[in-house]
Scaffold this motif. Structure first.
Motif, PDB file in Angstrom:
ATOM      1  N   GLU A 252       1.745 -16.044  -5.654  1.00  0.00           N
ATOM      2  CA  GLU A 252       0.505 -15.350  -6.019  1.00  0.00           C
ATOM      3  C   GLU A 252      -0.019 -14.528  -4.835  1.00  0.00           C
ATOM      4  O   GLU A 252      -0.483 -13.391  -5.015  1.00  0.00           O
ATOM      5  CB  GLU A 252      -0.554 -16.357  -6.471  1.00  0.00           C
ATOM      6  CG  GLU A 252      -0.204 -17.119  -7.735  1.00  0.00           C
ATOM      7  CD  GLU A 252      -0.067 -16.219  -8.967  1.00  0.00           C
ATOM      8  OE1 GLU A 252      -0.540 -15.065  -8.930  1.00  0.00           O
ATOM      9  OE2 GLU A 252       0.515 -16.693  -9.962  1.00  0.00           O
ATOM     10  N   ASP A 253       0.077 -15.085  -3.641  1.00  0.00           N
ATOM     11  CA  ASP A 253      -0.387 -14.361  -2.460  1.00  0.00           C
ATOM     12  C   ASP A 253       0.486 -13.133  -2.185  1.00  0.00           C
ATOM     13  O   ASP A 253      -0.021 -12.060  -1.852  1.00  0.00           O
ATOM     14  CB  ASP A 253      -0.391 -15.280  -1.243  1.00  0.00           C
ATOM     15  CG  ASP A 253      -1.461 -16.364  -1.334  1.00  0.00           C
ATOM     16  OD1 ASP A 253      -2.376 -16.231  -2.182  1.00  0.00           O
ATOM     17  OD2 ASP A 253      -1.370 -17.345  -0.566  1.00  0.00           O
ATOM     18  N   SER A 254       1.810 -13.277  -2.338  1.00  0.00           N
ATOM     19  CA  SER A 254       2.706 -12.140  -2.110  1.00  0.00           C
ATOM     20  C   SER A 254       2.478 -11.039  -3.146  1.00  0.00           C
ATOM     21  O   SER A 254       2.477  -9.851  -2.813  1.00  0.00           O
ATOM     22  CB  SER A 254       4.171 -12.593  -2.129  1.00  0.00           C
ATOM     23  OG  SER A 254       4.498 -13.300  -0.953  1.00  0.00           O
ATOM     24  N   LEU A 255       2.296 -11.423  -4.397  1.00  0.00           N
ATOM     25  CA  LEU A 255       2.028 -10.432  -5.437  1.00  0.00           C
ATOM     26  C   LEU A 255       0.748  -9.655  -5.126  1.00  0.00           C
ATOM     27  O   LEU A 255       0.701  -8.423  -5.296  1.00  0.00           O
ATOM     28  CB  LEU A 255       1.907 -11.110  -6.797  1.00  0.00           C
ATOM     29  CG  LEU A 255       3.194 -11.672  -7.397  1.00  0.00           C
ATOM     30  CD1 LEU A 255       2.880 -12.519  -8.633  1.00  0.00           C
ATOM     31  CD2 LEU A 255       4.164 -10.549  -7.757  1.00  0.00           C
ATOM     32  N   GLN A 256      -0.250 -10.353  -4.647  1.00  0.00           N
ATOM     33  CA  GLN A 256      -1.515  -9.689  -4.317  1.00  0.00           C
ATOM     34  C   GLN A 256      -1.346  -8.743  -3.140  1.00  0.00           C
ATOM     35  O   GLN A 256      -1.808  -7.590  -3.175  1.00  0.00           O
ATOM     36  CB  GLN A 256      -2.581 -10.730  -4.007  1.00  0.00           C
ATOM     37  CG  GLN A 256      -3.965 -10.133  -3.743  1.00  0.00           C
ATOM     38  CD  GLN A 256      -5.026 -11.196  -3.535  1.00  0.00           C
ATOM     39  OE1 GLN A 256      -4.727 -12.356  -3.288  1.00  0.00           O
ATOM     40  NE2 GLN A 256      -6.278 -10.803  -3.640  1.00  0.00           N
ATOM     41  N   ARG A 257      -0.680  -9.205  -2.092  1.00  0.00           N
ATOM     42  CA  ARG A 257      -0.495  -8.348  -0.920  1.00  0.00           C
ATOM     43  C   ARG A 257       0.374  -7.133  -1.244  1.00  0.00           C
ATOM     44  O   ARG A 257       0.142  -6.029  -0.723  1.00  0.00           O
ATOM     45  CB  ARG A 257       0.127  -9.158   0.230  1.00  0.00           C
ATOM     46  CG  ARG A 257      -0.856 -10.093   0.923  1.00  0.00           C
ATOM     47  CD  ARG A 257      -0.244 -10.682   2.179  1.00  0.00           C
ATOM     48  NE  ARG A 257       0.833 -11.608   1.892  1.00  0.00           N
ATOM     49  CZ  ARG A 257       0.698 -12.931   1.810  1.00  0.00           C
ATOM     50  NH1 ARG A 257      -0.497 -13.494   1.991  1.00  0.00           N
ATOM     51  NH2 ARG A 257       1.736 -13.693   1.563  1.00  0.00           N
ATOM     52  N   LEU A 258       1.382  -7.324  -2.078  1.00  0.00           N
ATOM     53  CA  LEU A 258       2.301  -6.236  -2.420  1.00  0.00           C
ATOM     54  C   LEU A 258       1.775  -5.340  -3.541  1.00  0.00           C
ATOM     55  O   LEU A 258       2.439  -4.376  -3.922  1.00  0.00           O
ATOM     56  CB  LEU A 258       3.669  -6.812  -2.809  1.00  0.00           C
ATOM     57  CG  LEU A 258       4.492  -7.357  -1.626  1.00  0.00           C
ATOM     58  CD1 LEU A 258       5.609  -8.271  -2.127  1.00  0.00           C
ATOM     59  CD2 LEU A 258       5.070  -6.210  -0.800  1.00  0.00           C
ATOM     60  N   LYS A 259       0.624  -5.688  -4.087  1.00  0.00           N
ATOM     61  CA  LYS A 259      -0.015  -4.879  -5.139  1.00  0.00           C
ATOM     62  C   LYS A 259       0.932  -4.654  -6.325  1.00  0.00           C
ATOM     63  O   LYS A 259       1.116  -3.542  -6.827  1.00  0.00           O
ATOM     64  CB  LYS A 259      -0.481  -3.519  -4.585  1.00  0.00           C
ATOM     65  CG  LYS A 259      -1.598  -3.642  -3.547  1.00  0.00           C
ATOM     66  CD  LYS A 259      -2.023  -2.270  -3.057  1.00  0.00           C
ATOM     67  CE  LYS A 259      -3.252  -2.339  -2.168  1.00  0.00           C
ATOM     68  NZ  LYS A 259      -3.018  -3.166  -0.948  1.00  0.00           N
ATOM     69  N   THR A 260       1.526  -5.742  -6.787  1.00  0.00           N
ATOM     70  CA  THR A 260       2.453  -5.660  -7.903  1.00  0.00           C
ATOM     71  C   THR A 260       2.302  -6.909  -8.759  1.00  0.00           C
ATOM     72  O   THR A 260       1.726  -7.907  -8.324  1.00  0.00           O
ATOM     73  CB  THR A 260       3.910  -5.531  -7.400  1.00  0.00           C
ATOM     74  OG1 THR A 260       4.795  -5.376  -8.506  1.00  0.00           O
ATOM     75  CG2 THR A 260       4.328  -6.749  -6.604  1.00  0.00           C
TER      76      THR A 260
ATOM     77  N   ARG B  38       6.118   2.259  -7.169  1.00  0.00           N
ATOM     78  CA  ARG B  38       6.615   0.904  -7.373  1.00  0.00           C
ATOM     79  C   ARG B  38       7.887   0.868  -8.188  1.00  0.00           C
ATOM     80  O   ARG B  38       8.825   0.111  -7.873  1.00  0.00           O
ATOM     81  CB  ARG B  38       5.514   0.059  -8.055  1.00  0.00           C
ATOM     82  CG  ARG B  38       5.959  -1.362  -8.431  1.00  0.00           C
ATOM     83  CD  ARG B  38       6.303  -2.163  -7.188  1.00  0.00           C
ATOM     84  NE  ARG B  38       6.791  -3.498  -7.475  1.00  0.00           N
ATOM     85  CZ  ARG B  38       8.077  -3.827  -7.579  1.00  0.00           C
ATOM     86  NH1 ARG B  38       9.024  -2.904  -7.430  1.00  0.00           N
ATOM     87  NH2 ARG B  38       8.441  -5.071  -7.816  1.00  0.00           N
ATOM     88  N   ARG B  39       7.987   1.648  -9.247  1.00  0.00           N
ATOM     89  CA  ARG B  39       9.153   1.555 -10.134  1.00  0.00           C
ATOM     90  C   ARG B  39      10.411   2.129  -9.503  1.00  0.00           C
ATOM     91  O   ARG B  39      11.516   1.893  -9.997  1.00  0.00           O
ATOM     92  CB  ARG B  39       8.857   2.250 -11.464  1.00  0.00           C
ATOM     93  CG  ARG B  39       7.784   1.527 -12.276  1.00  0.00           C
ATOM     94  CD  ARG B  39       7.640   2.089 -13.663  1.00  0.00           C
ATOM     95  NE  ARG B  39       8.822   1.864 -14.488  1.00  0.00           N
ATOM     96  CZ  ARG B  39       8.910   2.171 -15.770  1.00  0.00           C
ATOM     97  NH1 ARG B  39       7.847   2.702 -16.391  1.00  0.00           N
ATOM     98  NH2 ARG B  39      10.002   1.946 -16.450  1.00  0.00           N
TER      99      ARG B  39
ATOM    100  N   SER C  79       0.827  -1.212   0.000  1.00  0.00           N
ATOM    101  CA  SER C  79       0.000   0.000   0.000  1.00  0.00           C
ATOM    102  C   SER C  79       0.854   1.252   0.000  1.00  0.00           C
ATOM    103  O   SER C  79       0.574   2.222  -0.716  1.00  0.00           O
ATOM    104  CB  SER C  79      -0.925   0.001   1.221  1.00  0.00           C
ATOM    105  OG  SER C  79      -1.841  -1.073   1.162  1.00  0.00           O
ATOM    106  N   ILE C  80       1.915   1.245   0.783  1.00  0.00           N
ATOM    107  CA  ILE C  80       2.777   2.424   0.894  1.00  0.00           C
ATOM    108  C   ILE C  80       3.499   2.713  -0.414  1.00  0.00           C
ATOM    109  O   ILE C  80       3.664   3.870  -0.813  1.00  0.00           O
ATOM    110  CB  ILE C  80       3.778   2.226   2.044  1.00  0.00           C
ATOM    111  CG1 ILE C  80       3.037   2.183   3.391  1.00  0.00           C
ATOM    112  CG2 ILE C  80       4.829   3.327   2.053  1.00  0.00           C
ATOM    113  CD1 ILE C  80       3.875   1.643   4.533  1.00  0.00           C
ATOM    114  N   LEU C  81       3.930   1.652  -1.112  1.00  0.00           N
ATOM    115  CA  LEU C  81       4.711   1.825  -2.339  1.00  0.00           C
ATOM    116  C   LEU C  81       3.855   1.833  -3.605  1.00  0.00           C
ATOM    117  O   LEU C  81       4.400   1.901  -4.711  1.00  0.00           O
ATOM    118  CB  LEU C  81       5.753   0.709  -2.464  1.00  0.00           C
ATOM    119  CG  LEU C  81       6.938   0.755  -1.497  1.00  0.00           C
ATOM    120  CD1 LEU C  81       7.802  -0.484  -1.663  1.00  0.00           C
ATOM    121  CD2 LEU C  81       7.780   2.021  -1.726  1.00  0.00           C
ATOM    122  N   ALA C  82       2.553   1.814  -3.463  1.00  0.00           N
ATOM    123  CA  ALA C  82       1.667   1.649  -4.619  1.00  0.00           C
ATOM    124  C   ALA C  82       1.942   2.648  -5.729  1.00  0.00           C
ATOM    125  O   ALA C  82       1.943   2.298  -6.923  1.00  0.00           O
ATOM    126  CB  ALA C  82       0.211   1.748  -4.169  1.00  0.00           C
TER     127      ALA C  82
END
Length: 338
Positions: free
Chosen positions: A102-110, A70-71, A64-67
């Motif tokens: 898949e779970d980490s990608l979802q939580r990290l929004k990336t 990200r780049r 959420s913080i890095l949304a």
């Protein structure tokens, strides 16, 4: 802030990496956001987390913080720890890796992870199964670089050989514990990483806070520190002379007009094999003090004092073999040499 390549890869990361173990445990989302902002303002581009940190909450908060940035960020996360109560909710099986990424990608929004570590050793799954699964993730673009943490030297070498022999993506990085009071990796792990071209990103560079200035020699618990809460002081790994090491850190800090945390961290960062060191904090003010470690080096005489007080004795077989080159050279008789 200096930036260093991760092993032989082209990826560059800041010499200081912000760890997120306190996100959701000691730091709420607002304070965690202030820490990320402070880190990025100081030039940090490297962030370390894991699915097991606070049962996924640290990943969620970091995402959420890095949304919107990200780049600008290199995000490293890890898998292995139990994320449920089922028999396949942990470890390094192909099935668990599929679910974990898949779970980490979802939580990290990336849609991709920059660096993906196996967090611990899984003796119940063949290395080939994990390495092929990680290679698939790289080919799918879900992971850019792979890595491991806490592996023994022989297991690391076996993994690298397996990947190289089969043409799979190999580990680019290794994450161990390392500090002035825990230097074990210098014996076997560091030579492997240097030989094979792996980056070394270390955790607990201040001995879980032991060298940060809150403790006095002889103390193992301080009110208000993580030790009083029963976590993150890995003193069972400390060398026997750890109190003497702490006393030397405190002396050097006074002489340099630096904090003990800065001295302990700077010693780690000055080691030639180090890529980056992971630091954590409970709030932005504490983190800013730690970030002031960037941009300078220890004077040679003070580094030598710290080297000497924290040095480990060489173990067998190195202790037995280290002078054999002298024996070999002494046996040579050149013509005309007498």
């Amino acid at each position: 802030m200096h930036y260093r390549r991760v092993g032989r890869s082209g990826l560059k990361v800041s010499e200081i990496c912000l760890g997120t173990m306190t996100f959701g445990r000691g730091a709420d989302e607002a304070e965690s956001g202030r820490m990320v902002a402070a880190a990025m303002d100081a030039g940090v581009n490297f962030f370390d987390t894991a699915d097991g940190y606070n049962n996924g909450l640290a990943e969620t908060m970091l995402g959420s913080i890095l949304a919107n940035r990200r780049r600008e960020a290199v995000i490293a996360t890890k898998f292995f720890n139990p994320m449920g109560h089922g028999p396949n909710d942990s470890g390094m099986s192909r099935l668990h890796i599929k679910h974990a990424v898949e779970d980490s990608l979802q939580r990290l929004k990336t849609d991709y992870l920059d660096l993906y570590y196996i967090h611990h050793v899984d003796t119940q799954t063949p290395l080939e199964e994990m390495l092929r699964a990680l290679d698939d993730l790289v080919r799918q673009g879900k992971v850019l670089y792979t890595a491991c943490s806490n592996y023994e030297a022989w297991r690391l070498m076996e993994a690298l050989w397996t990947s190289d022999s089969k043409g799979w993506t190999r580990f680019d990085c290794y994450q161990p514990q390392y500090s002035l009071v825990v230097r074990d990796i210098e014996q076997e792990i560091v030579p492997v990483c240097e030989l094979k071209g792996l980056g070394v990103v270390v955790w607990s560079p201040m001995g879980g806070g032991f060298l940060a200035g809150k403790y006095k020699p002889g103390q193992r618990q301080v009110q208000g520190a993580r030790s009083s809460e029963g976590w993150a002081l890995p003193d069972r790994f400390f060398i026997g002379s750890c109190d003497e090491v702490l006393e030397t850190v405190l002396d050097v800090a006074r002489e340099l007009n630096r904090s003990p945390a800065q001295v302990a961290l700077r010693w780690v960062l000055d080691r030639p094999f180090i890529t980056s060191a992971i630091v954590g904090a409970r709030n932005a003010d504490q983190l800013r003090e730690t970030l002031a470690t960037a941009g300078w080096t220890l004077p040679d005489d003070m580094r030598a004092r710290l080297d000497a007080v924290s040095a480990l004795p060489h173990r067998y077989p190195r202790s037995f073999e280290e002078n054999m080159h002298e024996r070999r050279n002494a046996a040579v008789k050149m013509p005309g040499g007498g």
